[in-house]
Design an enzyme around this catalytic site. Structure first.
Site, PDB file in Angstrom:
ATOM      1  N   GLU A  18     -10.769 -46.768  83.939  1.00  0.00           N
ATOM      2  CA  GLU A  18     -11.066 -46.695  85.369  1.00  0.00           C
ATOM      3  C   GLU A  18     -12.212 -47.651  85.666  1.00  0.00           C
ATOM      4  O   GLU A  18     -13.233 -47.647  84.994  1.00  0.00           O
ATOM      5  CB  GLU A  18     -11.453 -45.268  85.765  1.00  0.00           C
ATOM      6  CG  GLU A  18     -10.322 -44.281  85.645  1.00  0.00           C
ATOM      7  CD  GLU A  18      -9.165 -44.567  86.595  1.00  0.00           C
ATOM      8  OE1 GLU A  18      -9.398 -45.150  87.677  1.00  0.00           O
ATOM      9  OE2 GLU A  18      -8.023 -44.210  86.253  1.00  0.00           O
ATOM     10  N   HIS A  60      -2.692 -50.285  86.873  1.00  0.00           N
ATOM     11  CA  HIS A  60      -2.073 -49.060  87.384  1.00  0.00           C
ATOM     12  C   HIS A  60      -0.899 -49.407  88.284  1.00  0.00           C
ATOM     13  O   HIS A  60       0.154 -48.774  88.241  1.00  0.00           O
ATOM     14  CB  HIS A  60      -3.082 -48.264  88.218  1.00  0.00           C
ATOM     15  CG  HIS A  60      -3.708 -47.129  87.506  1.00  0.00           C
ATOM     16  ND1 HIS A  60      -5.029 -46.817  87.672  1.00  0.00           N
ATOM     17  CD2 HIS A  60      -3.214 -46.210  86.658  1.00  0.00           C
ATOM     18  CE1 HIS A  60      -5.324 -45.767  86.946  1.00  0.00           C
ATOM     19  NE2 HIS A  60      -4.244 -45.368  86.314  1.00  0.00           N
ATOM     20  N   ASP A  70      -4.375 -50.165  92.408  1.00  0.00           N
ATOM     21  CA  ASP A  70      -5.506 -50.656  91.632  1.00  0.00           C
ATOM     22  C   ASP A  70      -5.092 -51.333  90.323  1.00  0.00           C
ATOM     23  O   ASP A  70      -4.026 -51.031  89.796  1.00  0.00           O
ATOM     24  CB  ASP A  70      -6.483 -49.505  91.353  1.00  0.00           C
ATOM     25  CG  ASP A  70      -5.859 -48.368  90.555  1.00  0.00           C
ATOM     26  OD1 ASP A  70      -4.767 -47.921  90.921  1.00  0.00           O
ATOM     27  OD2 ASP A  70      -6.472 -47.924  89.569  1.00  0.00           O
TER      28      ASP A  70
END
Length: 172
Positions: A18, A60, A70
């Site tokens: 992330e 993603h 993203d």
């Protein structure tokens, strides 16, 4: 729900990283150089540690294009590729000519869908440029042709996709 190169449930067999950014709905902005350097270092470590093919480092949005955007078109995939992570070719600019968009039908759409599927996207080859094809086109453009993300398969998009396919190692 995620899919890549014939494998579903990608999340159960992948490493998710992330990256902090407000995102498209909250002031999406370029990634700072220090953050990019940290992501490159982390990705290089993961690729080496677990013998991951560099071209298997994805976004993603590549594995879940109907749900995810993203890291988006401002993520510097070219810098990762220069550091040995990911897959990249210089994007081809659209200079006019034929394009494929929502509602188009026929062999050109079928051929384009075949290219998307061959690269790894979950793409049924129907010959109709439908929502799934449009979402896959958005995802592809965000990753590989970030200068123009419009969901339309223009010659720049198609040529960039073809260049990527022809530059893949023969064994994935």
């Amino acid at each position: 729900v995620s899919w890549w190169r014939g494998r579903d449930d990608v999340n159960s067999r992948s490493i998710g990283i992330e990256i902090v950014n407000p995102g498209h709905e909250h002031g999406y902005r370029a990634f700072p150089p220090a953050q990019v350097a940290a992501v490159i270092q982390l990705c290089r470590d993961c690729v080496a540690r677990w013998s991951i093919a560099p071209q298997s480092v994805l976004a993603h949005s590549d594995v879940a294009p109907t749900r995810k955007e993203d890291p988006g078109e401002l993520f510097p995939w070219d810098q990762l590729f220069a550091a040995g992570v990911g897959h990249w070719t210089e994007p081809v600019r659209a200079t006019g000519g034929r394009f494929l968009a929502m509602g188009d039908n026929g062999q050109p759409v079928e051929a384009y869908q075949g290219l998307l599927a061959a690269y790894g996207y979950f793409q049924e080859i129907t010959g109709t440029f439908d929502e799934a094809t449009r979402f896959n086109t958005f995802a592809f453009q965000r990753h590989f042709r970030p200068g123009r993300v419009d969901g339309i398969a223009d010659m720049g998009t198609i040529t960039t996709l073809h260049r990527l396919l022809t530059s893949l190692p023969s064994i994935l």
